[in-house]
Design a protein around this motif. Structure first.
Motif, short mmCIF file in Angstrom:
data_model
loop_
_atom_site.label_atom_id
_atom_site.label_comp_id
_atom_site.label_asym_id
_atom_site.label_seq_id
_atom_site.Cartn_x
_atom_site.Cartn_y
_atom_site.Cartn_z
N GLY A 1 5.00 4.43 -5.28
CA GLY A 1 4.05 3.96 -6.29
C GLY A 1 3.15 2.85 -5.79
O GLY A 1 2.12 2.56 -6.39
N ILE A 2 3.54 2.20 -4.70
CA ILE A 2 2.70 1.19 -4.05
C ILE A 2 2.93 1.31 -2.56
O ILE A 2 3.91 1.88 -2.11
N LYS A 3 1.99 0.76 -1.80
CA LYS A 3 2.16 0.74 -0.34
C LYS A 3 2.84 -0.55 0.09
O LYS A 3 3.55 -0.58 1.08
N HIS B 1 -2.84 -4.54 -9.62
CA HIS B 1 -2.79 -4.21 -11.05
C HIS B 1 -1.48 -4.68 -11.67
O HIS B 1 -1.46 -5.17 -12.80
N ILE B 2 -0.39 -4.51 -10.93
CA ILE B 2 0.91 -4.92 -11.46
C ILE B 2 0.98 -6.44 -11.56
O ILE B 2 1.43 -6.98 -12.57
N LYS B 3 0.51 -7.14 -10.54
CA LYS B 3 0.51 -8.61 -10.58
C LYS B 3 -0.28 -9.11 -11.78
O LYS B 3 0.14 -10.03 -12.47
N LEU B 4 -1.45 -8.50 -12.03
CA LEU B 4 -2.31 -8.92 -13.14
C LEU B 4 -1.87 -8.34 -14.48
O LEU B 4 -2.50 -8.60 -15.50
N GLU B 5 -0.77 -7.56 -14.47
CA GLU B 5 -0.22 -6.91 -15.66
C GLU B 5 -1.22 -5.96 -16.32
O GLU B 5 -1.24 -5.80 -17.54
N ASN B 6 -2.04 -5.31 -15.48
CA ASN B 6 -2.96 -4.26 -15.93
C ASN B 6 -2.27 -2.92 -15.72
O ASN B 6 -2.64 -2.14 -14.85
N SER C 1 -4.94 4.51 -11.71
CA SER C 1 -5.50 4.42 -10.36
C SER C 1 -4.69 5.15 -9.29
O SER C 1 -5.17 5.34 -8.17
N LEU C 2 -3.48 5.59 -9.63
CA LEU C 2 -2.63 6.24 -8.64
C LEU C 2 -3.23 7.57 -8.18
O LEU C 2 -3.99 8.20 -8.92
N PRO C 3 -2.91 8.00 -6.97
CA PRO C 3 -3.42 9.28 -6.46
C PRO C 3 -3.02 10.45 -7.36
O PRO C 3 -2.01 10.41 -8.06
N VAL C 4 -3.81 11.50 -7.34
CA VAL C 4 -3.63 12.67 -8.21
C VAL C 4 -2.23 13.26 -8.07
O VAL C 4 -1.62 13.64 -9.07
#
Length: 164
Positions: free
Chosen positions: A70-72, A84-89, A96-99
């Motif tokens: 889910g993240i690199k 996005h996770i840090k900013l709680e978005n 935004s994740l790949p298809v």
């Protein structure tokens, strides 16, 4: 996984003691596999060993459920997904994740548990008891033996198909 498909997770080269004289101790070592390291470890900050392990378990959970990551990296400076996770978005994160990841139909309970396990602030990560009491497990706890056996068979077949 062992021969009965039970997960076995360990890396004894980086094992550390969390308690000393019944007191939780803060760790400072930078060790482990980068993709599974909590942001505190990557940022060279003192960290809770238990909460760093919860982060790693969240990464493993996502990989088991999806077959993907889910993240690199848990570095918000280098990984736009983790920013996005840090900013709680969280909605932006999932969008935004790949298809190949977004095409999977995740339950809201799974999304909630995963995000909580890998959140930026380690103090907000759940402990093991909270994870085991999370609503994501409710569906499984209400299954009868036949349904559990079918679920195990489905998971085993999915895992074996990924090997090919």
């Amino acid at each position: 996984l062992d021969n009965k498909f039970n997960p076995k997770i360990s890396n004894f080269l980086i094992a550390a003691q969390f308690l000393q004289n019944n007191q939780i101790i803060t760790l400072n070592d930078v060790a482990g596999t980068a993709r599974y390291m909590s942001p505190q470890i990557l940022e060279n900050e003192p960290y809770s060993g238990e909460k760093a392990d919860i982060f790693s378990l969240g990464m493993i959970l996502f990989n088991i459920v999806t077959g993907k990551f889910g993240i690199k990296s848990s570095s918000p400076d280098t990984d736009p997904y983790y920013m996005h996770i840090k900013l709680e978005n969280f909605n932006e994160y999932w969008a935004s994740l790949p298809v190949e990841i977004t095409n999977i139909n995740y339950s809201d309970e799974f999304k909630d548990l995963y995000i909580k396990m890998i959140c930026y602030n380690e103090n907000n990560r759940p402990n093991i008891a909270q994870i085991l009491n999370h609503h994501w497990f409710d569906e499984i706890s209400n299954l009868d033996n036949e349904q559990l056996n079918q679920l195990e068979l489905d998971v085993r077949n999915d895992f074996l198909s990924r090997l090919n």
